[in-house]
Design a protein around this motif. Structure first.
Motif, PDB file in Angstrom:
ATOM      1  N   HIS A 214      -5.087 -38.368 -11.275  1.00 25.51           N
ATOM      2  CA  HIS A 214      -4.063 -37.533 -11.910  1.00 25.51           C
ATOM      3  C   HIS A 214      -2.741 -37.609 -11.147  1.00 25.51           C
ATOM      4  O   HIS A 214      -2.726 -37.546  -9.913  1.00 25.51           O
TER       5      HIS A 214
ATOM      6  N   ARG B 154      -4.788 -29.659 -15.829  1.00 27.92           N
ATOM      7  CA  ARG B 154      -3.812 -29.269 -16.857  1.00 27.92           C
ATOM      8  C   ARG B 154      -3.475 -27.778 -16.778  1.00 27.92           C
ATOM      9  O   ARG B 154      -2.310 -27.393 -16.945  1.00 27.92           O
TER      10      ARG B 154
ATOM     11  N   TYR C 238      -1.162 -34.186 -21.920  1.00 31.33           N
ATOM     12  CA  TYR C 238      -1.806 -35.037 -20.926  1.00 31.33           C
ATOM     13  C   TYR C 238      -3.322 -34.958 -21.023  1.00 31.33           C
ATOM     14  O   TYR C 238      -3.894 -33.880 -21.022  1.00 31.33           O
TER      15      TYR C 238
ATOM     16  N   VAL D 155       3.337 -34.111 -15.376  1.00 24.77           N
ATOM     17  CA  VAL D 155       2.967 -34.504 -16.736  1.00 24.77           C
ATOM     18  C   VAL D 155       3.189 -33.313 -17.658  1.00 24.77           C
ATOM     19  O   VAL D 155       3.355 -32.180 -17.207  1.00 24.77           O
TER      20      VAL D 155
END
Length: 131
Positions: free
Chosen positions: A17, A105, A123, A118
């Motif tokens: 990530h 996230r 994402y 992101v």
């Protein structure tokens, strides 16, 4: 999936990530993954078995605990917002990757927009495993 595979799968996913960093603020027995200084995953061994501790939406966390015997409230964390994942029946690579990505996230979504590596709303959504 056994315990060492659980840790390897979770670590490989976390490290992929954007902006993810591994730290050891609690000593060598705890691997702590952060994005922009905020924790999204912890890994350790709870006497005898490897665990992965992840952030989860409270409603989703409750549903996951109901569905999977290997998912329990967050070890040493806020029980409403964190889950603990152990290896065992029903825990496969896709589930681990989905839960790690969801945790990432959730943390990114709470960062100031200028600090987000992101878009947390898009994402990783194309690779989600069907449950």
């Amino acid at each position: 999936m056994n315990g060492s595979a659980l840790h390897k799968t979770a670590a490989d996913c976390a490290e992929a990530h954007p902006g993810a960093q591994l730290e050891h603020p609690f000593g060598p027995d705890w691997e702590v993954y952060k994005v922009r200084g905020k924790v999204f995953m912890l890994m350790t061994d709870v006497p005898g078995w490897p665990v992965v501790i992840l952030k989860a939406d409270p409603g989703e966390a409750h549903a996951l605990r109901e569905q999977y015997s290997r998912i329990t409230p967050g070890y040493h964390m806020n029980k409403k917002h964190w889950i603990t994942l152990e290896s065992g029946e029903g825990v496969d690579k896709e589930l681990v990757e989905e839960l790690v990505t969801d945790s990432y996230r959730l943390v990114v979504a709470h960062l100031p927009k200028a600090e987000r590596p992101v878009d947390p709303h898009t994402y990783g959504t194309g690779t989600r495993a069907a449950r």
